[in-house]
Design a protein around this motif. Structure first.
Motif, short mmCIF file in Angstrom:
data_model
loop_
_atom_site.label_atom_id
_atom_site.label_comp_id
_atom_site.label_asym_id
_atom_site.label_seq_id
_atom_site.Cartn_x
_atom_site.Cartn_y
_atom_site.Cartn_z
N MET A 1 0.83 -1.20 0.00
CA MET A 1 0.00 0.00 0.00
C MET A 1 0.87 1.26 0.00
SD MET A 1 -3.41 -0.88 2.26
CE MET A 1 -2.73 -1.98 3.50
N SER A 2 1.95 1.22 0.76
CA SER A 2 2.88 2.36 0.75
C SER A 2 3.47 2.57 -0.63
CB SER A 2 3.99 2.14 1.78
OG SER A 2 3.48 2.15 3.09
N ASP A 3 3.80 1.46 -1.30
CA ASP A 3 4.36 1.55 -2.65
C ASP A 3 3.35 2.16 -3.62
OD1 ASP A 3 6.73 0.45 -1.84
OD2 ASP A 3 6.30 -1.57 -2.56
N GLN A 4 2.07 1.77 -3.49
CA GLN A 4 1.03 2.30 -4.38
C GLN A 4 0.85 3.81 -4.16
OE1 GLN A 4 -0.53 0.18 -6.78
NE2 GLN A 4 1.13 -1.07 -5.97
N ILE A 5 0.88 4.23 -2.89
CA ILE A 5 0.73 5.66 -2.60
C ILE A 5 1.93 6.44 -3.12
CG2 ILE A 5 0.68 7.35 -0.72
CD1 ILE A 5 -1.08 5.37 0.84
N ASP A 6 3.13 5.91 -2.92
CA ASP A 6 4.33 6.58 -3.45
C ASP A 6 4.27 6.68 -4.97
OD1 ASP A 6 5.33 6.83 -0.92
OD2 ASP A 6 6.68 5.11 -1.05
N ARG A 7 3.77 5.63 -5.59
CA ARG A 7 3.65 5.63 -7.06
C ARG A 7 2.71 6.72 -7.53
NH1 ARG A 7 1.40 0.39 -10.42
NH2 ARG A 7 1.26 1.37 -12.48
N LEU A 8 1.58 6.86 -6.83
CA LEU A 8 0.62 7.91 -7.20
C LEU A 8 1.24 9.29 -7.03
CD1 LEU A 8 -2.70 6.53 -5.67
CD2 LEU A 8 -2.22 6.93 -8.10
N HIS A 9 1.93 9.51 -5.92
CA HIS A 9 2.54 10.82 -5.70
C HIS A 9 3.57 11.15 -6.78
CE1 HIS A 9 0.57 12.00 -2.06
NE2 HIS A 9 0.97 10.93 -1.38
N ARG A 10 4.31 10.14 -7.23
CA ARG A 10 5.28 10.37 -8.32
C ARG A 10 4.56 10.74 -9.61
NH1 ARG A 10 7.82 5.77 -6.01
NH2 ARG A 10 6.95 4.44 -7.65
N GLN A 11 3.48 10.03 -9.91
CA GLN A 11 2.71 10.34 -11.12
C GLN A 11 2.15 11.75 -11.05
OE1 GLN A 11 -0.32 7.34 -11.36
NE2 GLN A 11 1.07 5.72 -12.03
N TRP A 12 1.60 12.11 -9.92
CA TRP A 12 0.98 13.42 -9.78
C TRP A 12 2.01 14.54 -9.84
CZ3 TRP A 12 -2.37 11.62 -5.03
CH2 TRP A 12 -3.34 10.72 -5.49
N SER A 13 3.17 14.31 -9.23
CA SER A 13 4.19 15.36 -9.25
C SER A 13 4.79 15.53 -10.64
CB SER A 13 5.30 15.03 -8.25
OG SER A 13 5.97 13.82 -8.60
N SER A 14 4.71 14.48 -11.47
CA SER A 14 5.24 14.58 -12.84
C SER A 14 4.22 15.18 -13.79
CB SER A 14 5.66 13.20 -13.34
OG SER A 14 4.52 12.36 -13.53
N GLY A 15 2.98 15.39 -13.30
CA GLY A 15 1.94 15.98 -14.14
C GLY A 15 1.31 14.99 -15.10
N SER A 16 1.46 13.68 -14.85
CA SER A 16 0.95 12.69 -15.78
C SER A 16 -0.44 12.21 -15.41
CB SER A 16 1.89 11.48 -15.83
OG SER A 16 2.02 10.89 -14.55
N VAL A 17 -1.29 13.13 -14.95
CA VAL A 17 -2.67 12.78 -14.64
C VAL A 17 -3.58 13.89 -15.14
CG1 VAL A 17 -2.49 13.81 -12.34
CG2 VAL A 17 -4.28 12.14 -12.79
N ARG A 18 -4.68 13.49 -15.76
CA ARG A 18 -5.68 14.46 -16.20
C ARG A 18 -6.66 14.73 -15.06
NH1 ARG A 18 -7.69 11.45 -21.52
NH2 ARG A 18 -5.70 11.08 -22.55
N PRO A 19 -7.19 15.93 -14.98
CA PRO A 19 -8.16 16.23 -13.93
C PRO A 19 -9.45 15.45 -14.13
CG PRO A 19 -8.06 18.04 -15.49
CD PRO A 19 -6.94 17.10 -15.85
N ALA A 20 -10.16 15.25 -13.02
CA ALA A 20 -11.46 14.59 -13.10
C ALA A 20 -12.46 15.51 -13.78
CB ALA A 20 -11.95 14.25 -11.69
N ASP A 21 -13.53 14.92 -14.29
CA ASP A 21 -14.61 15.74 -14.85
C ASP A 21 -15.17 16.63 -13.75
OD1 ASP A 21 -14.44 14.63 -17.32
OD2 ASP A 21 -16.02 13.16 -16.99
N PRO A 22 -15.47 17.90 -14.06
CA PRO A 22 -16.12 18.76 -13.06
C PRO A 22 -17.52 18.25 -12.77
CG PRO A 22 -16.10 19.82 -15.21
CD PRO A 22 -15.25 18.59 -15.33
N PRO A 23 -18.09 18.59 -11.60
CA PRO A 23 -19.43 18.10 -11.25
C PRO A 23 -20.47 18.36 -12.33
CG PRO A 23 -18.40 19.08 -9.34
CD PRO A 23 -17.49 19.36 -10.51
#
Length: 229
Positions: free
Chosen positions: A38-60
């Motif tokens: 679980m720690s590895d998965q969270i670290d992986r997400l933080h790396r992805q997010w810090s690299s800007g490789s995620v699109r924003p969610a649809d607005p409400p």
């Protein structure tokens, strides 16, 4: 006769040792491995997010035709982090797509076919009560009004629990419907369903809580109020 008694005794000792080793594996080693995973998965997400490789969610209100849609959730891959203050100030778990055994061993599992995070419908998530890190061990402590906060790296989503813990049987699959029949909701909305096993060391029943989307804010605005208490 002595040979028979000795043989039976040795078999009983061996069987007892195997049982002890199995219990130690289930209670201890699966937790160690799950916590690390679980720690590895969270670290992986933080790396992805810090690299800007995620699109924003649809607005409400939905996205415009010109705006690119969010990336689809990929089976077995993490896409969000969940925080539940009631379960502890440091409690946070990754949310992965799919409900396979390997997924549940690495975090919380999003039911395929249910709504995306923050979107119209029912965003349904499952997790182990015991073993594999005991992520939802204290599930019965959840109460109406409690916040459940998630982030996908661009947005904070704060849900508020409306009902539960509600006890039912595993065949009651209606609990993850878009408008769950026993949730108290009567019309479509933006809902969250959390499920886990009951009793604590069994799986004959399920415990359920239902929540509605209370607020959203961009990650640039800082943590939501529910996490700052």
């Amino acid at each position: 006769m002595r040979v028979i008694v000795r043989t039976v005794s040795e078999l009983c000792i061996t069987l007892g040792a195997l049982i002890v080793l199995f219990v130690a594996y289930v209670l201890f080693w699966t937790g160690v491995r799950a916590d690390s995973a679980m720690s590895d998965q969270i670290d992986r997400l933080h790396r992805q997010w810090s690299s800007g490789s995620v699109r924003p969610a649809d607005p409400p209100g939905g996205r415009t035709a010109a705006a690119p849609g969010p990336r689809p959730y990929r089976d077995g891959e993490p896409f969000a982090i969940m925080y539940v203050p009631r379960l502890g100030s440091t409690w946070n778990k990754p949310v992965l797509e799919g409900t396979g055994r390997d997924v549940l061993a690495r975090g919380l599992a999003h039911y395929r076919g249910t709504a995306r995070l923050g979107q119209r419908g029912n965003f349904a998530v499952a997790g182990h009560r015991r073993t594999y890190g005991d992520p939802l061990k204290d599930f019965p402590e959840l109460r109406p009004g409690d916040p459940v906060v998630l982030t996908d790296g661009t947005t904070w989503f704060t849900y508020r629990i409306d009902k539960g813990p509600y006890r039912t049987v595993p065949t009651d699959v209606e609990v993850i419907d878009a408008v769950p029949r026993t949730s108290g909701y009567t019309r479509p909305g933006r809902y969250l369903t959390l499920t886990t096993c009951d009793p604590e060391w069994g799986h004959s029943h399920r415990l359920i809580v239902w929540a509605h989307l209370d607020s959203t804010q961009p990650v640039e605005a800082g943590e939501p109020a529910a996490l700052r208490r």
